[in-house]
Write a protein that holds these residues in place. Sequence first.
Motif, PDB file in Angstrom:
ATOM      1  N   LEU A  90       2.841  53.585  14.726  1.00 51.44           N
ATOM      2  CA  LEU A  90       2.070  52.361  14.457  1.00 51.44           C
ATOM      3  C   LEU A  90       2.347  51.756  13.085  1.00 51.44           C
ATOM      4  CD1 LEU A  90      -1.174  53.797  15.984  1.00 51.44           C
ATOM      5  CD2 LEU A  90       0.184  51.960  16.968  1.00 51.44           C
ATOM      6  N   ARG A 344     -13.424  56.474  23.415  1.00 49.68           N
ATOM      7  CA  ARG A 344     -12.952  56.680  22.042  1.00 49.68           C
ATOM      8  C   ARG A 344     -11.452  56.437  21.960  1.00 49.68           C
ATOM      9  NH1 ARG A 344     -10.079  56.870  18.775  1.00 49.68           N
ATOM     10  NH2 ARG A 344      -9.865  58.159  16.894  1.00 49.68           N
ATOM     11  N   ALA A 348      -7.689  51.935  20.326  1.00 46.04           N
ATOM     12  CA  ALA A 348      -6.373  51.485  19.830  1.00 46.04           C
ATOM     13  C   ALA A 348      -5.785  50.444  20.779  1.00 46.04           C
ATOM     14  CB  ALA A 348      -5.425  52.667  19.715  1.00 46.04           C
ATOM     15  N   LYS A 359      -3.697  47.169  11.580  1.00 44.89           N
ATOM     16  CA  LYS A 359      -4.253  48.517  11.607  1.00 44.89           C
ATOM     17  C   LYS A 359      -4.090  49.203  10.256  1.00 44.89           C
ATOM     18  CE  LYS A 359      -3.301  49.471  16.477  1.00 44.89           C
ATOM     19  NZ  LYS A 359      -4.639  49.873  16.903  1.00 44.89           N
ATOM     20  N   TYR A 389     -13.522  52.877  13.107  1.00 48.24           N
ATOM     21  CA  TYR A 389     -13.680  54.056  13.961  1.00 48.24           C
ATOM     22  C   TYR A 389     -12.728  55.118  13.445  1.00 48.24           C
ATOM     23  CZ  TYR A 389      -9.290  53.061  16.439  1.00 48.24           C
ATOM     24  OH  TYR A 389      -7.969  52.850  16.759  1.00 48.24           O
ATOM     25  N   HIS A 391     -11.428  59.538  12.973  1.00 48.98           N
ATOM     26  CA  HIS A 391     -11.665  60.980  12.963  1.00 48.98           C
ATOM     27  C   HIS A 391     -12.600  61.304  11.803  1.00 48.98           C
ATOM     28  CE1 HIS A 391      -8.120  60.721  15.520  1.00 48.98           C
ATOM     29  NE2 HIS A 391      -7.514  60.091  14.543  1.00 48.98           N
ATOM     30  N   HIS A 398     -10.073  54.546  10.833  1.00 48.94           N
ATOM     31  CA  HIS A 398      -9.136  53.579  11.407  1.00 48.94           C
ATOM     32  C   HIS A 398      -9.807  52.218  11.309  1.00 48.94           C
ATOM     33  CE1 HIS A 398      -6.339  56.563  12.474  1.00 48.94           C
ATOM     34  NE2 HIS A 398      -7.043  57.112  13.408  1.00 48.94           N
ATOM     35  N   ASN A 400      -9.456  48.523  11.967  1.00 44.81           N
ATOM     36  CA  ASN A 400      -8.630  47.636  12.783  1.00 44.81           C
ATOM     37  C   ASN A 400      -9.172  46.213  12.696  1.00 44.81           C
ATOM     38  OD1 ASN A 400      -7.077  49.225  15.623  1.00 44.81           O
ATOM     39  ND2 ASN A 400      -7.378  50.073  13.614  1.00 44.81           N
ATOM     40  N   GLU A 432      -2.695  59.627   8.686  1.00 43.51           N
ATOM     41  CA  GLU A 432      -1.957  60.407   9.704  1.00 43.51           C
ATOM     42  C   GLU A 432      -0.778  59.655  10.317  1.00 43.51           C
ATOM     43  OE1 GLU A 432      -4.833  61.225  12.832  1.00 43.51           O
ATOM     44  OE2 GLU A 432      -4.953  59.125  13.341  1.00 43.51           O
ATOM     45  N   HIS A 433      -0.729  58.316  10.199  1.00 43.48           N
ATOM     46  CA  HIS A 433       0.322  57.549  10.897  1.00 43.48           C
ATOM     47  C   HIS A 433       1.624  57.479  10.118  1.00 43.48           C
ATOM     48  CE1 HIS A 433      -3.098  55.177  13.066  1.00 43.48           C
ATOM     49  NE2 HIS A 433      -2.955  56.394  13.525  1.00 43.48           N
TER      50      HIS A 433
HETATM   51  C1  S2G Z   1      -6.692  56.781  16.993  1.00 40.58           C
HETATM   52  C2  S2G Z   1      -4.909  55.037  16.929  1.00 40.58           C
HETATM   53  C3  S2G Z   1      -4.319  54.011  16.029  1.00 40.58           C
HETATM   54  C4  S2G Z   1      -5.217  52.889  15.668  1.00 40.58           C
HETATM   55  O1  S2G Z   1      -7.067  56.244  18.026  1.00 40.58           O
HETATM   56  O2  S2G Z   1      -7.097  57.856  16.532  1.00 40.58           O
HETATM   57  O3  S2G Z   1      -4.855  56.963  15.453  1.00 40.58           O
HETATM   58  O4  S2G Z   1      -5.536  52.730  14.498  1.00 40.58           O
HETATM   59  C5  S2G Z   1      -5.693  56.052  16.129  1.00 40.58           C
HETATM   60  O5  S2G Z   1      -5.568  52.145  16.592  1.00 40.58           O
END
Ligand code: S2G
Length: 484
Positions: A90, A344, A348, A359, A389, A391, A398, A400, A432-433
């Motif tokens: 991403l 959940r 994305a 993002k 949203y 982790h 995240h 967005n 993490e990306h």
């Molecule tokens: C997630 C997906 C990427 C994003 O869904 O945990 O890593 O920011 C994200 O939409």
Amino acid sequence: APGHSRVVKDRRFAELKDVDIAHFRQILGDKGVVVDSDELKVANTDWMNKYEGHSQLLLRPRTTQQVSEILQYCYAGRLAVVPQGGNTGLVGGSVPVFDEVILNLGAMNKILNFDEASGILVCEAGCILESLDNYVGSRGYVMPLDLGAKGSCQIGGNVSTNAGGLRLLRYGSLHGNVLGLEVVLADGTVLDLLGTLRKDNTGYDLKQLFIGGEGTLGVVTKVSIITPPKLASTNVAFLACEDYVSCQKTFAQAKLQLGEILSAFEFLDRYALDVVLKHLDGTRDPLPDSKQHFYLLVETTGSNQLHDKEKLDAFLESAIEQGLITDGAVAQDISQAASFWKVREGVAEAMGKGGAVYKYDLSIPLKDLYTLVEDMRSRLKDSATVVGYGHMGDGNLHLNIMAPKYDNELLAQIEPYVYEWTAAAKGSISAEHGLGFMKAKAIHYSKSTAAVQVMEGFKKLLDPRGILNPYKVLPSPSESHVIS
Ligand code: S2G
Ligand code: FAD
Ligand code: ZN
């Protein structure tokens, strides 16, 4: 693509010639050499349809030896190469910026060994994460990572981005679970680091460089990874909170009362839930009467359903008593649990349905994590939909931002504000990306000049001609920070 900081093509690289293609046909045969424009269009475009290169050649090697011969040739002839896995990244890291040759690992998808006593799996880099999870799952184990892209992403790409995902809270990072790698270096050297030992302290732990290397230091061709046992009892709860502080307190409570069986702690705000329900078929609101501002998905994984249920019920009771949650549902069966996860994991994809999406994948100290979302919302007002949203268990937001179309004025209101904000909060601009192309210019918001110089030293040592995934991760010397 819109909003790219324009980079100048590196003059050191050669243009692809017919004689090169003929040489690759000798190595791979016709099947492994793709020049078809439709297939190239797909391979040149990233998952978000935001980054697009114009490579004239896609190579699909089937063996490490073929990867080595391809790289030897590209190194000698100074042909730039983009290693590619499932192309679900991403940050624009998995597609060419200009005409770099695309080297896709998808045809290298064999499982080489699985030790049923230890759960240690050795496989080729092109194995799809979901296929591996099914394979080890039928033998009583689970992959130590799970992400919404599991159906397409490859283990080689997961390793190369040091993917986090939904289970990191429980099983830790790939830096701990990967036991060994086989990597082909830019000049074709095959580096066999494919150990299967949990502990091996003999010299520098070189594999760690390639975990998160994003294809800039070597091509991962094989992975050895330890997988945890698949346990008997899983519970998934979807909870509603009225404010972010309650989410934090609920997390603290979950760590205390669920302890070792806690396996995921995700959050999403009302805006994220609304976007999913609006754009994704087959999703429904798990708590239709609650209309709260924040939602939590809490998962436990343990060895005894009775004991786990006892712990979960005690946790939910005290969270309700303390007014931390206002509503909640515990999945009654596997399909309901899957429907909670679908909400959940669907954010994305849903965010991409509204036109353009910006993002930001940020690590931020938990107490400040949602403040940025509120700041961005007041900054952008109704020019975009701002959603938070991620982790929560890893302090990973995240952010967005969805708008009808890509727009440089909007981007200028977001960057560098988001990066400066994150740096001031002592967070990371990429949790993490990875950095890819999108954030190569922004690395200094999270790493010191000295650290970047050491990274450039490693890059020079391992890829002195810079042919592996140029313009990614580290700022390109020729980069002009002009927002095109
Ligand atoms: C997630 C997906 C990427 C994003 O869904 O945990 O890593 O920011 C994200 O939409
Ligand atoms: P690609 O996208 O093909 O490549 C990613 C990077 O790795 C590129 O720089 C590429 O050059 C390099 N690369 C790929 N294969 C190799 C190889 N064999 N050797 C060397 N370099 C290689 N990411 C998370 O961390 N956590 C999430 O929760 C998460 N959720 C996601 C949900 C969705 C719906 C989507 C679309 C993406 C999500 N991602 C997430 C991002 C992405 O899926 C991960 O970064 C994933 O690890 C990329 O794997 P891939 O095989 O698609 O790699
Ligand atoms: Zn994520």
